[in-house]
Write an enzyme that holds these catalytic residues in place. Sequence first.
Site: not given
Length: 530
Positions: A89, A334
């Site tokens: 990510c 994230h």
Amino acid sequence: MEEDSLYLGGEWQFNHFSKLTSSRPDAAFAEIQRTSLPEKSPLSCETRVDLCDDLAPVARQLAPREKLPLSNRRPAAVGAGLQNMGNTCYVNASLQCLTYTPPLANYMLSREHSQTCHRHKGCMLCTMQAHITRALHNPGHVIQPSQALAAGFHRGKQEDAHEFLMFTVDAMKKACLPGHKQVDHHSKDTTLIHQIFGGYWRSQIKCLHCHGISDTFDPYLDIALDIQAAQSVQQALEQLVKPEELNGENAYHCGVCLQRAPASKMLTLLTSAKVLILVLKRFSDVTGNKIAKNVQYPECLDMQPYMSQPNTGPLVYVLYAVLVHAGWSCHNGHYFSYVKAQEGQWYKMDDAEVTASSITSVLSQQAYVLFYIQKSEWERHSESVSRGREPRALGAEDTDRRATQGELKRDHPCLQAPELDEHLVERATQESTLDHWKFLQEQNKTKPEFNVRKVEGTLPPDVLVIHQSKYKCGMKNHHPEQQSSLLNLSSSTPTHQESMNTGTLASLRGRARRSKGKNKHSKRALLVCQ
């Protein structure tokens, strides 16, 4: 990291007794002894730039500023989402911010570099050109980023997105120099990448005894801001350029009067970049723990108060991308980003998921990296859209553009290579297998501390999801009525017009069948929220 990447690079120094900490200890510098000067007669910004040009004799051979191709070539609509290949990510969020950087995207879409570069393999400019071209010209699809983009960086676990971002920018900068490997550091700071992202610091020390002035000039590609005591980006910038008094044990050894005397030190921006990368220092250098606090950042930022010449009128920048981290450490959590498409609409780019957003949502994030572009540059791109000018096809003939490219080729470092055939350019977009990445991911995968896919479990009632990620657990819990309205976009899906005429949405059952056609992309589901 590479030794000449990230923050401060090689330096131009005037009166060498003052020296900024540099990541290039071997950098050459020029020395100019200056006697006592009147307080109001410092070198002008223009004079400094001229002096810098004299120190870089081959600078105009690398990437002439006046010939930088910045004409608009970007599609107006948002492009593709990026598939997460396992703890990537941070790669996807960084790539999306670079993809929607107008000067960089326009240069990549011109294919100027690939037409003159003969080292496609291992060339970051060629790799980024292939990626940006695919991403911007495949709206409604999900594409897999090439392994080559993170080669030598990704080790199967999550890394710091800012480090990867500057790793990529630095690799592109080095790719501009294959024909000038022996040039000095000053010339390397005149590359096309430095023209887009780079500027120069001025560190000035003034002796309070003899009024002698010592200036040191250092190039930068990004600006790091300490947010420990700052509530906004403007406050962090003010702290950065706040004058510092040197006295007592920290007294300055003046190179003019040769005495140890009190002095004042000030750090300002000599030149500001076309594109500003502002990184908020959210992570501890020792523990990696995150400073989880809200720091306000504006949609429009005036950088003039932080310049060496502060009274020359506004220098306004507009926000076009935000890189966000959700979590408590730079090595877990994230990463996702917000980008502003050419038509002015904001989108949240969360791996494969691309969602329309608003400026209110964008400005309410705990931002990690902020991307600003000079307002004049952004308005020029927006003006071409408002006038209804469609982007030209990549192979379109354009006399003016070809003339400009011809001028650039005479000065570009990769000039002697023959022009590539179309199939050779296409070859740069092909991706090798991801088995190696998957193997490393399985060997080094660590159990996350929390479900990173539930960072934002709720969606605003008026949100429009352009395409949906495969991670739907949060939506099922919070929006079951929206989850049931997914459009099956397999190879047998009717055309967009037919779907709109019927007014019905088929439920997505199972995985979409892979297309067997060459160079086909998997379709994404369309979620429409009332």
